[in-house]
Design a protein around this motif. Sequence first.
Motif, PDB file in Angstrom:
ATOM      1  N   ASN A  77      -5.809  62.667  -8.924  1.00 52.28           N
ATOM      2  CA  ASN A  77      -5.638  63.786  -9.836  1.00 52.28           C
ATOM      3  C   ASN A  77      -6.799  64.772  -9.850  1.00 52.28           C
ATOM      4  OD1 ASN A  77      -3.044  63.124 -11.033  1.00 52.28           O
ATOM      5  ND2 ASN A  77      -4.077  61.327 -11.846  1.00 52.28           N
ATOM      6  N   ARG A  80      -6.632  68.725 -10.816  1.00 52.69           N
ATOM      7  CA  ARG A  80      -5.385  69.046 -11.487  1.00 52.69           C
ATOM      8  C   ARG A  80      -5.604  69.246 -12.982  1.00 52.69           C
ATOM      9  NH1 ARG A  80      -0.874  64.755  -9.147  1.00 52.69           N
ATOM     10  NH2 ARG A  80      -0.549  65.756  -7.126  1.00 52.69           N
ATOM     11  N   GLU A  84      -0.240  68.410 -15.124  1.00 48.30           N
ATOM     12  CA  GLU A  84       0.032  68.050 -13.729  1.00 48.30           C
ATOM     13  C   GLU A  84      -0.493  66.653 -13.420  1.00 48.30           C
ATOM     14  OE1 GLU A  84      -0.528  69.942  -9.230  1.00 48.30           O
ATOM     15  OE2 GLU A  84      -1.716  70.723 -10.916  1.00 48.30           O
ATOM     16  N   ARG A  85      -1.619  66.320 -13.995  1.00 51.35           N
ATOM     17  CA  ARG A  85      -2.207  64.995 -13.797  1.00 51.35           C
ATOM     18  C   ARG A  85      -1.291  63.898 -14.336  1.00 51.35           C
ATOM     19  NH1 ARG A  85      -8.347  63.557 -15.460  1.00 51.35           N
ATOM     20  NH2 ARG A  85      -8.589  65.180 -13.903  1.00 51.35           N
ATOM     21  N   GLY A  88       1.853  63.674 -12.262  1.00 49.40           N
ATOM     22  CA  GLY A  88       1.525  63.038 -10.984  1.00 49.40           C
ATOM     23  C   GLY A  88       1.377  61.531 -11.113  1.00 49.40           C
ATOM     24  N   ALA A 196       5.608  66.474 -10.621  1.00 48.86           N
ATOM     25  CA  ALA A 196       4.564  66.987  -9.734  1.00 48.86           C
ATOM     26  C   ALA A 196       4.936  66.821  -8.264  1.00 48.86           C
ATOM     27  CB  ALA A 196       3.236  66.277 -10.012  1.00 48.86           C
TER      28      ALA A 196
END
Length: 200
Positions: A77, A80, A84-85, A88, A196
């Motif tokens: 990550n 990010r 988004e992290r 993901g 993501a």
Amino acid sequence: MRYDASHKQQTRQRVLRAAARAIRSDGAQRVAVAGVMREAGLTHGGFYAHFESKDALVVAAIGQMFDDALAQWQRVNEGRGDAERLAGYIDLYLSAKHRDHPGHGCPMAALASELPRLDADARRAFAEGSRRLQQALSQTLARLGHDDAPALAASVLAELVGAIALARCEPDRKRSNALLASSRHALYRRLSLTSAEKHE
């Protein structure tokens, strides 16, 4: 030949990573010291230079698994944003790759069902590692504005672990894939996220 402390620590790490893979793949009770040492490229006789017993190895390996899981969280990550992290992490956790390679996967999913049969030190190592993962997730959720982030983090982790465990139990690959997909999308909706990554 005498080795310095750095070499001994590196050797210990090789043993720990080999033990962690074996425990995640086969379970702690099935792990054999000879097999772990062989996998690490070492002789069985060198084991006691690093650990006093198999139980001590299991405890240390559990800690190593959680260290690796947190390092992966940071590595995957990097760069990010929080949303988004988090997306993901969900995508990676509820992926076919994670399902199909438990030897390199999350220690919570690998060990949760076996843990009640392990000794108290192993359970404490697992609990401490679980708290560390939960804290990392909670901090991300708090930054995203979610209320009661610690409780939400515990619930999300429970959903992730349960979903990957059920997907691994399902012999029909299409059904297993569908379970992973539906679990991902349920978490995206619950946490107001967008995926993501793309999944087959």
